[in-house]
Structures are given as C-alpha cells and as structure tokens.
Design a protein around this motif. Structure first.
Motif, short mmCIF file in Angstrom:
data_model
loop_
_atom_site.label_atom_id
_atom_site.label_comp_id
_atom_site.label_asym_id
_atom_site.label_seq_id
_atom_site.Cartn_x
_atom_site.Cartn_y
_atom_site.Cartn_z
N ALA A 21 0.83 -1.21 0.00
CA ALA A 21 0.00 0.00 0.00
C ALA A 21 0.86 1.26 0.00
CB ALA A 21 -0.94 -0.01 1.20
N ALA A 22 1.96 1.25 0.79
CA ALA A 22 2.85 2.41 0.84
C ALA A 22 3.53 2.63 -0.51
CB ALA A 22 3.89 2.23 1.94
N ALA A 23 3.97 1.53 -1.15
CA ALA A 23 4.61 1.65 -2.47
C ALA A 23 3.62 2.18 -3.51
CB ALA A 23 5.16 0.29 -2.90
N ALA A 24 2.39 1.70 -3.44
CA ALA A 24 1.37 2.18 -4.37
C ALA A 24 1.09 3.67 -4.15
CB ALA A 24 0.08 1.37 -4.21
N LEU A 25 1.08 4.10 -2.89
CA LEU A 25 0.84 5.51 -2.59
C LEU A 25 1.97 6.38 -3.14
CD1 LEU A 25 -0.83 7.68 -1.12
CD2 LEU A 25 0.50 7.20 0.94
N VAL A 26 3.21 5.94 -2.99
CA VAL A 26 4.35 6.69 -3.52
C VAL A 26 4.26 6.81 -5.04
CG1 VAL A 26 6.85 6.66 -3.84
CG2 VAL A 26 5.88 6.13 -1.60
N ILE A 27 3.86 5.72 -5.70
CA ILE A 27 3.74 5.74 -7.16
C ILE A 27 2.64 6.71 -7.60
CG2 ILE A 27 3.12 4.34 -9.17
CD1 ILE A 27 4.46 1.97 -7.77
N VAL A 28 1.52 6.67 -6.89
CA VAL A 28 0.40 7.56 -7.23
C VAL A 28 0.81 9.02 -7.04
CG1 VAL A 28 -1.91 8.29 -6.53
CG2 VAL A 28 -1.39 5.86 -6.78
N LEU A 29 1.45 9.34 -5.91
CA LEU A 29 1.88 10.72 -5.66
C LEU A 29 2.90 11.18 -6.69
CD1 LEU A 29 2.16 10.75 -1.76
CD2 LEU A 29 0.36 11.75 -3.18
N GLY A 30 3.83 10.27 -7.06
CA GLY A 30 4.79 10.63 -8.10
C GLY A 30 4.12 10.90 -9.44
N GLY A 31 3.11 10.09 -9.76
CA GLY A 31 2.37 10.33 -11.00
C GLY A 31 1.61 11.64 -10.97
N LEU A 32 1.01 11.96 -9.82
CA LEU A 32 0.30 13.23 -9.69
C LEU A 32 1.24 14.42 -9.83
CD1 LEU A 32 -2.19 12.47 -6.77
CD2 LEU A 32 -2.74 12.79 -9.18
N LYS A 33 2.45 14.29 -9.26
CA LYS A 33 3.42 15.37 -9.39
C LYS A 33 3.84 15.55 -10.85
CE LYS A 33 7.98 16.93 -7.87
NZ LYS A 33 7.49 18.32 -7.67
N ALA A 34 3.97 14.45 -11.59
CA ALA A 34 4.39 14.55 -12.99
C ALA A 34 3.34 15.25 -13.84
CB ALA A 34 4.67 13.16 -13.54
N ILE A 35 2.07 15.10 -13.49
CA ILE A 35 1.00 15.74 -14.28
C ILE A 35 0.30 16.82 -13.46
CG2 ILE A 35 0.63 13.71 -15.72
CD1 ILE A 35 -1.80 13.04 -13.99
N SER A 36 1.02 17.42 -12.51
CA SER A 36 0.40 18.42 -11.64
C SER A 36 -0.12 19.61 -12.43
CB SER A 36 1.41 18.88 -10.59
OG SER A 36 2.55 19.47 -11.20
N HIS A 37 0.53 19.95 -13.55
CA HIS A 37 0.07 21.09 -14.35
C HIS A 37 -1.30 20.82 -14.98
CE1 HIS A 37 2.12 18.33 -17.07
NE2 HIS A 37 1.45 18.87 -18.07
N ILE A 38 -1.68 19.55 -15.07
CA ILE A 38 -2.99 19.19 -15.59
C ILE A 38 -3.99 19.02 -14.45
CG2 ILE A 38 -4.29 17.45 -16.91
CD1 ILE A 38 -1.73 16.82 -18.41
N VAL A 39 -3.55 18.41 -13.36
CA VAL A 39 -4.46 18.10 -12.25
C VAL A 39 -4.84 19.36 -11.47
CG1 VAL A 39 -4.71 16.76 -10.12
CG2 VAL A 39 -3.52 15.78 -12.08
#
Length: 351
Positions: A21-39
């Motif tokens: 669960a912690a690894a999945a959370l880190v991946i999700v947050l990293g993905g959100l940071k990569a597309i933060s200009h869209i989100v």
C-alpha cells in the motif's frame, strides 16, 4: 490444523500488505506530481464547483434554466477572479515601487540601534556590520516578478473556469447517473451522498470563514492606515484555509509594514486585529457552525503542507488542508476505515 499452519505467516502477510500500500501511494503521488500542471486546474475547478452547487440548485428550483444558471455562476466567479488578481497585481506593483522606502527606514533603525549600543559600552566587534537582508534591487525585482507571475496566472485561470463550467453542467445529472449505474447498491449510494454533504458543508463553512477573515482584516488594516491593506486582507483570507500556521504567516508581513510605516502603536493594533479576528472566527464561530470536531492533528497539518506542496506546488499548499479534510471525511464515512480518520483527528473521541 489449517489455523495453526497459517497463523505464523499472518504478521508477514500484514506487513507485506502495508508495504504494498505504501509503495502504491508513492507511485500515485509521483504520477500526480508529474501531471500536476494538468491536475491542479481541475482541483481548483472541483472545489469551485462544490462550493457553487447550492446556488446552482437554488436557481434551478426557482425555474432558471440549467445552462443559464451555469452561465450566471460562470460570469460571477470569472469576474471575482479577475478583480482578485487585478487587486493582487496592483498591490504587488505598489510594493515593488515602495520597497526601497521601507528598506531605508529599516536601515535607519539599525544605525540608531547601533549608535545606542555603542553609547552603552558594547564592544564594536560584537555589533554586526550589516543586517542579512536582501538588497533593495532584489526586493524590487522579486515584487515585480510576483506581479508578472500573477498576470500570467490570470491567463491560465481560463482553463480553471472552463473546467468549472463543465463540472457544473455535469453536476445536474450526476445523481441520476449514480442511481442508474449502481441500482442495487443503495447503501453505497447513501454513504456517497453523506460524504458529499459533509464535504460540501466543510467547504462552504471554511470558504465563508475565509472570506469573512479577509474582509475583516482588510477593513481593519485600512482603518488603521496600513499600506497595501487589500493585499494583506486577501493573503489573510487565503491562508485561513491553513489552520494556525496560515494565520501566523499572514500576520508577519502586515505587522512589519505597520511597524516600518506607522509605528509601534499601530503595529500593536495590527497584531491585536489578527488575534481577535482569527480567534473569533477560527476558535468560536467555525466550531459552532461545523457542529462537530473536524480538526486535524498539528502533525497531520504539517505533513499535509509538505506533501501536497511537493506534489502540486504553491496551489497544493493552499489546498493541502481541504484535500486532507476530504480524505478524513471519506475515512470517517465508512466503519472499516474510521480508525484512520480518528488518527488524523486532533481529538481521541470516537464518533
């Protein structure tokens, strides 16, 4: 026999579950940071749409056609954004032009303090030769950069407003879509409605409290005679979304400007104004309107600022507490996850 064979592996299975669960959370947050200009624009639009849902429903119950009611709200919110950024841009440009004056006054105070210390016999080697503040040109450049950035951000708000308009159009049919998509999951729909009502209530109360804070602070500072009262009022209203830390940050620049521009008495009045307004609204009015404790642990507030600020930048820091509060409300709405909501809270009461 099966119980005896499986029980020794249970702790390892639970540990693996949490690590996964912690690894999945880190991946999700990293993905959100990569597309933060869209989100980020859609986050802002989502908050605006939730806040504007009650007036939209009110107009439709009064017989106003759906597209027309959405257009009216779009115009009101767009005009508010335009006036807000116009005021911020003008205040930042004024601050850029007057920054040398304030720095010269501060330098004069330093010279007087140094002379007073020498008359009292303090050794010269113990006195600093200069104070560690930026050069006048640096302060002026920074204020002008802020003004320019606000002008550029005003152009990018068009995407936020467009997303806001389409979310309002979608809101009219969302309830019917959920009922049609999940006809046999009545309990899930009830929980979803309860969750949305709680989120709406929190955002409405917090937004109203922030607007009231900004207005009272701005009017109070203008009455005292502090420069850039509109700017400090807007800052106080925006930072009111961040409990405790936000009010402290909002107080510092207004207090410093009052001290440099007016004097010690006016600076004390500014400090008293911020204390009274924040205590009255944050400690008395907000808890009564909420009806129950919706506070967050101070550690959670700090972690939220760092986490959402890292993911979404300055906008993420501004929205960090609302985002965390929405997560807490979602956790509280289900018996299986209520324990996590209690851990995020500032109290130990089970609701």
């Amino acid at each position: 026999m099966r119980l005896l064979n499986s029980s020794p592996n249970a702790p390892y299975s639970t540990l693996f579950h949490w690590l996964f669960a912690a690894a999945a959370l880190v991946i999700v947050l990293g993905g959100l940071k990569a597309i933060s200009h869209i989100v980020t624009p859609f986050l802002l639009a989502g908050f605006l749409a939730i806040i504007c849902a009650p007036p939209l429903g009110w107009m439709q119950r009064r017989g106003v056609p759906g597209p027309l009611s959405v257009l009216l709200l779009f115009s009101v919110v767009g005009l508010t954004f335009f006036l807000l950024f116009l005021a911020l841009k003008g205040a930042a440009e004024s601050l850029a032009s007057q920054a040398p004056v304030y720095q010269a006054r501060l330098s004069g105070w330093f010279v007087e303090l140094e002379a007073w210390a020498k008359t009292r016999g303090l050794p010269e080697e113990m006195l600093p030769t200069e104070l560690p503040w930026p050069a006048t040109a640096t302060i002026t450049w920074l204020a002008r950069e802020i003004a320019t950035g606000l002008g550029q951000f005003t152009a990018s708000t068009l995407l936020v407003l467009l997303a806001f308009m389409f979310l309002l159009l979608e809101e009219r049919t969302l309830s019917d879509k959920l009922s049609a998509a999940f006809p046999n999951r009545r309990r899930a729909r009830v929980r979803a409605r309860r969750f949305l009502r709680s989120v709406l209530r929190y955002l409405l109360i917090k937004t109203a409290a922030s607007v009231a804070t900004g207005l009272l602070v701005g009017i109070g500072l203008a009455a005292i005679g502090v420069d850039f009262a509109v700017l400090w009022g807007i800052v106080a209203g925006l930072l009111n979304f961040i409990p405790t830390i936000g009010s402290i940050i909002a107080t510092v620049p207004a207090f410093a400007i009052a001290l440099l521009g007016l004097g010690l008495t006016e600076a004390a009045l500014v400090l008293a104004l911020f204390v009274v307004v924040n205590q009255a609204i944050g400690s008395i009015i907000e808890p009564r309107l909420m009806g129950r404790s919706l506070g967050l642990s101070p550690v959670v507030v700090l972690v939220s600022l760092l986490l959402w600020g890292y993911v979404f930048g300055p906008v993420g820091m501004l929205l960090s507490i609302p985002l965390t509060m929405i997560a807490k409300i979602a956790l509280d709405s289900s018996p299986e996850t209520r324990w996590a909501g209690i851990l995020l809270s500032d109290t130990a009461k089970r609701r």
